[in-house]
Design a protein around this motif. Structure first.
Motif, mmCIF file in Angstrom:
data_model
loop_
_atom_site.group_PDB
_atom_site.id
_atom_site.type_symbol
_atom_site.label_atom_id
_atom_site.label_comp_id
_atom_site.label_asym_id
_atom_site.label_seq_id
_atom_site.Cartn_x
_atom_site.Cartn_y
_atom_site.Cartn_z
ATOM 1 N N LYS A 92 79.851 -34.074 -9.927
ATOM 2 C CA LYS A 92 79.293 -35.237 -10.473
ATOM 3 C C LYS A 92 79.961 -35.329 -11.970
ATOM 4 C CE LYS A 92 74.821 -33.880 -8.708
ATOM 5 N NZ LYS A 92 73.614 -33.378 -9.116
ATOM 6 N N ARG A 93 80.670 -34.338 -12.348
ATOM 7 C CA ARG A 93 81.325 -34.640 -13.810
ATOM 8 C C ARG A 93 82.625 -35.334 -13.606
ATOM 9 N NH1 ARG A 93 82.017 -29.578 -17.627
ATOM 10 N NH2 ARG A 93 80.485 -29.073 -15.996
ATOM 11 N N GLN A 136 81.683 -39.122 -13.135
ATOM 12 C CA GLN A 136 81.526 -39.691 -14.573
ATOM 13 C C GLN A 136 82.940 -39.883 -15.206
ATOM 14 O OE1 GLN A 136 78.599 -40.785 -15.772
ATOM 15 N NE2 GLN A 136 77.328 -40.014 -14.153
ATOM 16 N N ARG A 137 83.666 -38.891 -15.081
ATOM 17 C CA ARG A 137 85.155 -38.994 -15.832
ATOM 18 C C ARG A 137 86.143 -39.966 -14.898
ATOM 19 N NH1 ARG A 137 84.727 -37.013 -21.138
ATOM 20 N NH2 ARG A 137 83.284 -35.094 -20.801
ATOM 21 N N HIS A 144 87.629 -31.670 -13.323
ATOM 22 C CA HIS A 144 87.003 -31.632 -14.909
ATOM 23 C C HIS A 144 85.993 -30.698 -15.036
ATOM 24 C CE1 HIS A 144 85.893 -33.052 -18.782
ATOM 25 N NE2 HIS A 144 86.963 -33.806 -18.568
#
Length: 179
Positions: free
Chosen positions: A24-25, A28-29, A67
């Motif tokens: 998920k991170r 987003q990144r 990340h």
């Protein structure tokens, strides 16, 4: 399935993921590592090096992004540098191997359906199949240039299963005709 509201192309690719656990991170990144005019075509999850992360197939390159809280990792593979792709799958998970200029990168623990689909799409792009952008053709366009390396790349593509024997013969003829 989670919604991300990042960018339309990323959201569409993320919606097709079977599971976003551990990525998920990275989703987003992802816009932070994309080039200005780059578009995401497909996403998959996997383990590369020491980390669980996200594999993004764009219109220009293949990207692995991890990340974490303590460390970040980005590695990209421009299509012009990829010589072949290999997929090996088990019952649930598999491994994608990307061969570039004498190096091999292994992305492990990819969900079988996503990994196979990504490998097939990469092979099609490398082979210059319909729908693949002309700039992604694996052979250099230098007329009469380094013919030996062009033929070697062509041999690698055939050996790796990226092109058929018929495509191999056609491309080999074109290279030799350019002399």
């Amino acid at each position: 399935m989670a919604t991300f509201d990042v960018r339309p192309d990323i959201d569409a690719a993320a919606a097709k993921l079977q599971n976003t656990l551990g990525s998920k991170r990275e989703i987003q990144r992802l816009p932070e590592v994309l080039w200005e005019d780059e578009t995401v075509e497909m996403l998959a999850t996997g383990v590369y090096g020491k980390g669980n992360g996200l594999v993004a197939m764009t219109d220009k390159r293949l990207i692995f992004l991890k990340h974490g809280i303590m460390s970040q990792q980005v590695e990209d593979f421009p299509y012009a540098r990829i010589s072949s792709v290999q997929w090996s799958g088990g019952m649930i998970l598999g491994t994608l191997q990307v061969f570039t200029s004498g190096n091999k990168a292994e992305i492990k623990q990819m969900p079988k359906a996503q990994g196979k689909d990504l490998a097939d799409r990469l092979r099609a792009r490398l082979a210059g199949a319909p729908g693949a952008t002309p700039s992604s053709a694996p052979l250099p366009s230098t007329p009469g240039g380094d013919v030996a390396s062009r033929l070697a790349t062509l041999d690698q593509l055939r050996a790796g299963g990226a092109i058929t024997d018929e495509e191999y013969r056609d491309r080999r003829t074109k290279i030799l005709d350019s002399l």
